[in-house]
Structures are given as C-alpha cells and as structure tokens.
Design an enzyme around this catalytic site. Structure first.
Site, PDB file in Angstrom:
ATOM      1  N   ASN A 101       0.795  -1.228   0.000  1.00  0.00           N
ATOM      2  CA  ASN A 101       0.000   0.000   0.000  1.00  0.00           C
ATOM      3  C   ASN A 101       0.829   1.280   0.000  1.00  0.00           C
ATOM      4  O   ASN A 101       0.322   2.357   0.330  1.00  0.00           O
ATOM      5  CB  ASN A 101      -0.955   0.002   1.199  1.00  0.00           C
ATOM      6  CG  ASN A 101      -1.823  -1.237   1.254  1.00  0.00           C
ATOM      7  OD1 ASN A 101      -1.674  -2.066   2.153  1.00  0.00           O
ATOM      8  ND2 ASN A 101      -2.680  -1.392   0.253  1.00  0.00           N
ATOM      9  N   ILE A 109       0.908   6.880   0.311  1.00  0.00           N
ATOM     10  CA  ILE A 109       0.316   5.803   1.092  1.00  0.00           C
ATOM     11  C   ILE A 109      -1.157   5.662   0.758  1.00  0.00           C
ATOM     12  O   ILE A 109      -1.873   6.659   0.634  1.00  0.00           O
ATOM     13  CB  ILE A 109       0.434   6.100   2.603  1.00  0.00           C
ATOM     14  CG1 ILE A 109       1.893   6.298   2.997  1.00  0.00           C
ATOM     15  CG2 ILE A 109      -0.203   4.987   3.421  1.00  0.00           C
ATOM     16  CD1 ILE A 109       2.072   6.981   4.335  1.00  0.00           C
ATOM     17  N   CYS A 110      -1.600   4.430   0.621  1.00  0.00           N
ATOM     18  CA  CYS A 110      -3.027   4.199   0.422  1.00  0.00           C
ATOM     19  C   CYS A 110      -3.608   3.646   1.716  1.00  0.00           C
ATOM     20  O   CYS A 110      -3.417   2.491   2.052  1.00  0.00           O
ATOM     21  CB  CYS A 110      -3.251   3.209  -0.724  1.00  0.00           C
ATOM     22  SG  CYS A 110      -4.992   2.892  -1.038  1.00  0.00           S
ATOM     23  N   LEU A 111      -4.260   4.509   2.448  1.00  0.00           N
ATOM     24  CA  LEU A 111      -4.862   4.093   3.712  1.00  0.00           C
ATOM     25  C   LEU A 111      -6.149   4.893   3.900  1.00  0.00           C
ATOM     26  O   LEU A 111      -6.137   6.121   3.844  1.00  0.00           O
ATOM     27  CB  LEU A 111      -3.883   4.365   4.865  1.00  0.00           C
ATOM     28  CG  LEU A 111      -4.358   4.053   6.286  1.00  0.00           C
ATOM     29  CD1 LEU A 111      -4.701   2.571   6.447  1.00  0.00           C
ATOM     30  CD2 LEU A 111      -3.310   4.459   7.309  1.00  0.00           C
ATOM     31  N   LEU A 144      -0.853  -0.248  -4.110  1.00  0.00           N
ATOM     32  CA  LEU A 144      -0.136   0.755  -4.892  1.00  0.00           C
ATOM     33  C   LEU A 144       1.101   0.108  -5.509  1.00  0.00           C
ATOM     34  O   LEU A 144       1.594   0.525  -6.546  1.00  0.00           O
ATOM     35  CB  LEU A 144       0.301   1.918  -3.996  1.00  0.00           C
ATOM     36  CG  LEU A 144      -0.741   2.999  -3.684  1.00  0.00           C
ATOM     37  CD1 LEU A 144      -0.168   4.033  -2.742  1.00  0.00           C
ATOM     38  CD2 LEU A 144      -1.241   3.656  -4.967  1.00  0.00           C
TER      39      LEU A 144
END
Ligand code: ZN
Ligand code: ZN
Ligand code: ZN
Lengths: 175, 406
Positions: A101, A109-111, A144
C-alpha cells in the site's frame, strides 16, 4: 529530532485566544506534540521538522515485533493543511518502503483513514499507530505496489525485495 | 533558541486529563469526559448530535462542513440536528473553577502520602509552595512560579470564593503553626459560588464576579470592570480596518454587546448572489469587503459558523460580535500567511538538537503520569482522541503575516 513551538511563541502567547476556533490549528498541533511526548508509544515518534513551523513534521515508524517489518525503521513526512484537523494531514514515506500500500518511489500511502475515512477526532498518534499496523497487515485488495502485493504470500521472496529497497535512517546530515 | 522555545513548551505543561493521577479514581476520567474529542479542550458551547455524541458547537460545525457524519461514530449528521447541551455547559463552568484547586489538592495529598511523618511546620511549607509550582505561564504569568515565602500574608488558596464561603484553610502568619487544615480533599472543594461572589481568576489572579469569570477568561483577562478608572488604556493598537468596523460602541470599555440575542444567520446560496449583494451581506454584519469574491464567500461562511456556534452558548458565556470579528480576522490571518522559516540542513539540525531534546523530554516526563492509553485506532474509543488538550493561556501561534483586510 527537533521539536519546538514557533519562535514567535513568546511574543504571541499572551494574546492568546479564547478556546476553540480561531488559531486552533497551532494549538491543537502543540497539544498533539505534547501528547505524543507524554505517551511514549513504542515504535512511533513525530516532531516538527523545525522549531519555526509546526505544520511540517518528521516521524518514524518501526515495524511491529513479530511482523516481517520487525526491526526496520521508516522515516515519514507529515504536512498539516491549514484546516487541520477537519481535513486529513498529508503523509508520505520518506524512506523507500516496499509495501503493497505504499508507492515505492513517491512514498504515497493508500490508507482509508488518510483519505475518505478521515475524522477530525483522529490525531498524529492515531495515524502513526495505524501505519504501524498497516505495515504488518497490508490491504492487498487495493495495492499501490502490485508486485509487493503479489509477493506477500511468499515471505522469503518478499523479504528479499523488502531488504533490497530498505535504507536505514541515517543520523548524518546526508540523509 | 530551540532550547528556549522547547523549554517553554515543556514547562507550559498543556493541561489535559493526565494532569490527574490515576488515583483517586475518577478525576482523570472526569476531566477527559468534559473535553471535546475534536479540539481536546473543555467543551465550549457543547452541542449533541442525534447519535448522542457531544462536541463544541464550533468544532462540530467545522467537521460537518467537511463531512455530514458524526466524527466519532460516523452516523449521518447535519447542523439541523445540533442540540445545545446545557447540563454539560454548566458542568464545564463548574469544573473550570474547581479544576486547579482539585489538582493542587491531589498533589498535596500525594506528597502527604509519600512523606507520612511530618511536623505541622513542614506541612505549611508544602501547602504554600506546591500550588501550581510546575506551571509556568508563557509570557507574564510567572508570578505563579515565585512562591510566596512562608509566613507571607498571601494565602495559598488561589481559587476561592471571597464570600460567603469562608476560607477553610488558614495559615498562621505569626509562626509556624498550622491552624486548620481540612483532611479530606473533597471537603475542601469550593462550593459553587453564587453569581455575585468574587472568585480569583485562575489565569490573571484578579478578583472577578463568578457570573463573569468565564467571559473574563474568554476575553483574555481584561482589566476589571470600569468601576473607578475608566481611562485605563485599553487594548493594543493593532486594529486597522477591523477596528473601525468593530467600533460599534463608543471607544472605552467593552463595546455594547451588540446582537447577542439575535437569531442564527441562515446560510446563503452564494451562487445566486451578485457581487454587489455579496458585499451588502458582508457590510450588514460589519465585515470587511477586501479581497475577491471567493474571499468574501469564505469570510461570510466562516462568519455564519462563528455566529451560530456562539448562539449555542448560554447568553452570559457568549462572545460579543466584536470578539467574533477578531476571531474571524485571526482565522483569516492564520489561513493566509504562515511564515515558514525553513531549516536547510534538517538532518544536521536534528542531530545537533537531539541531546538537548532528550534531556528536556526526560525532564518533562515526570511532571505527568505517563499515559499508555492510545492503542486502538477506532474512533469512539475514548482513549484515542481525547487528550488533545490545550490551555487557554498557552497559545503557540505561528508567526503570521498581517493580512491586509479592508
Ligand atoms: Zn472542541
Ligand atoms: Zn456519534
Ligand atoms: Zn430544561
């Protein structure tokens, strides 16, 4: 690590404001700072990048024990928008981080809680703890880094890539 | 420089629930439960959403403007649901008065328990020195730090109604004998004074009528009411265009509290308004019309929010329209220009200051009971977002470019 209120604090502190509302961003940030310092959460830290600007912080996250990231420490940058905490801060990895991620080159960051699931009651501490747990428990549904997501189930291969990307945080001036 | 400002921050000791020890039980929780999960301060104009969660009116209005859900439980929410929570408001007012006092009593109690055998004379010394010793107010409240010498006529009980409640602790002036010390902290807590009683402001230590104390603090401790000396040099001369707009009343003293009983301002649908109408809208509220159209809209939106949130407070706690304008001005300034002094060599900078920082952190730590709470991430857990306290008296403001308005 630096940490300090802005230089002008002496000058402006007395004028200081009622509660809520106006001028509240810096106030909230300085109390978050205090909160972080007082709570001594293992494996996470964050401080303003310079003593002149409370709106940019540097932090570190250490992989939780028992995960594949155990013993690895990552540096992150945090930038707070003027309407924080109503809008999420911007966070990215400064150290290259091999993770499903995290974008290896940009550090993005993918959160969810940093995007559409942000809430004004979250704090830097909340975020760092979430990131720490994200390291050990990626969300492979929305990667990601697709390669990392693909390798996640092959720990030994994953570890090789992980360590190849990893750069220990240097204390020296040439980070 | 770093050292100075850092020291200042650490010594300033942001009030939050961890000021209280875990025992006696309930105090820390009480303090925590009277704080807004968004700003971390004691509730200011508390309002409740349909889900039951409570926030400062302004905080939750801000949050709802971003997302129409409760910031804690994410249930769908809107401004129309907001209900004033009078009970909590009253509770916070009382807690503000009691907090410093109770805090001191718990510290005294801790000291007493750790040093059980003590002569009366020792005890007196502690009673006098301990109040607020750790608190150093930034910028000018340092008097608090210089403890009066034993035997001086200053009474250690700072927050105490002058009348009719009698001081329960008496320190003898003549010699070392302590005359009377209440043994139970609880029995020493002040009764809630009635409106006319004078109480000592925890910030400036002036005597202020109880009914006015919150307003007094909100207004940053203005000099006492214009009783004898009307000619007191008032305020800073920092006002420019705003000051004209804020005039309202005649010069001296606090301007007439204009519009305090007025109605909430309805939201405008700005896209239907022509520039001229938009200007009128601002002028109606005595707001500046500097900047472009989008500035006007933002300004008016913010004004509506400040105004309506203010109306969620009880009339005696409300700010004047001029105070709201000052807040609006400050808000615009903070939004617009933060002076950024960038440190070029960040790593070197950090390294240089690391040792110092650690020393200071260590020094600061014992001041509070370490708090290991936040472990969960889910909102709604009281541990997560609560302790973001800030004191009203320690405000760290980024250097702000004066914004030319009006
Ligand atoms: Zn609040
Ligand atoms: Zn809720
Ligand atoms: Zn009723």
């Amino acid at each position: 690590m630096s940490l300090a209120p802005p230089r002008s604090s002496t000058k402006t502190s007395v004028t200081g404001s009622t509660t809520e509302g106006a001028g509240s961003v810096t106030r909230r940030l300085s109390s978050e700072l205090m909160q972080l310092m007082m709570s001594s959460s293992p494996g996470i830290s964050a401080f303003p990048k310079s003593d002149a600007n409370l709106f940019e912080w540097v932090g570190t996250i250490e992989g939780a024990p028992g995960t594949i990231y155990a013993g690895l420490t990552y540096k992150i940058f945090i930038t707070f928008p003027p309407n924080y905490p109503y809008v999420a801060p911007n966070i990215k990895f400064e150290s290259p981080c091999y993770h499903p991620n995290v974008d290896l080159t940009s550090g993005a960051i993918c959160l969810d809680i940093l995007q559409d699931k942000w809430s004004a009651v979250y704090s830097v501490q909340t975020i760092l703890l979430s990131l720490q747990s994200l390291l050990g428990e990626p969300n492979n549904a929305s990667p990601l880094n697709t390669e990392a997501a693909g390798l996640w189930d092959s720990p030994s291969e994953y570890k090789v890539q992980l360590m190849r990307a990893y750069r220990p945080i240097s204390d020296g001036p040439s980070a | 420089m770093l050292a100075d400002s850092l020291t200042q921050l650490l010594l300033s000791d942001v009030p939050d629930p961890t000021d209280f020890p875990k025992s006696p039980p309930g105090l820390r929780e009480l303090d925590s439960s009277l704080r807004c999960n968004i700003c971390g301060d004691l509730f200011d104009g508390p309002v409740t959403l349909a889900c039951g969660h409570c926030f400062c009116s302004l905080c939750v209005r801000n949050a709802l403007a971003e997302k129409a859900e409760c910031p804690i439980c994410r249930k769908q929410a809107s401004e129309t649901q907001l209900r004033v929570n009078l009970a909590i408001e009253t509770c916070v007012a009382a807690w503000k008065l009691a907090r410093t006092h109770i805090l001191r009593l718990t510290k005294e109690e801790e000291e007493r328990l750790t040093r059980p055998k003590r002569k009366a004379s020792d005890f007196e010394r502690i009673v006098i020195e301990s109040p607020m010793k750790k608190r150093k107010r930034a910028g000018g409240y340092d008097e608090r730090n210089s403890s009066p010498t034993p035997g001086s006529s200053k009474s250690p009980s700072k927050i105490r109604p002058k009348s009719p409640v009698k001081a329960k602790r008496v320190v003898s002036q003549q010699d070392d004998d302590v005359i009377e010390i209440s043994s139970s902290p609880v029995s020493n807590a002040p009764d809630i004074p009635s409106a006319a009683d004078l109480v000592t402001c925890p910030v400036c230590e002036k005597e202020v009528p109880f009914a006015l104390i919150n307003k007094h603090i909100d207004q940053r401790c203005p000099p006492p009411p214009p009783s004898d000396n009307d000619a007191s040099t008032s305020k800073d001369a920092q006002q420019t265009a705003w000051s004209k707009l804020m005039a309202g009343g005649g010069g001296k003293g606090r301007p007439k509290e204009r519009g305090i009983d007025e109605e909430p301002i309805p939201k405008a649908s700005y896209h239907t308004l022509k520039d001229k109408q938009l200007r009128e809208l601002l002028l109606d509220h005595h707001l500046p019309v500097s900047g472009d159209r989008s500035t006007w809209i933002t300004r008016h939106q913010r004004w509506v929010m400040l105004w309506n949130a203010n109306l969620d407070k009880s009339p005696n706690l409300r700010k004047s329209a001029n105070d709201l304008r000052s807040e609006l001005k400050k808000w615009e300034a903070e939004k617009t220009g933060k002076k950024k002094t960038v440190v070029d060599d960040v790593a070197g900078y950090e390294k240089r200051n690391k040792a110092h920082f650690q020393a200071l952190t260590e020094a600061a730590r014992p001041r509070k009971v370490p708090d290991k709470s936040p472990s969960a991430v889910a909102p709604g857990s009281p541990d997560v977002a609560s302790p973001l306290a800030t004191p009203r008296d320690i405000i760290l403001v980024d250097e702000v470019e004066e914004v030319q308005i009006g």
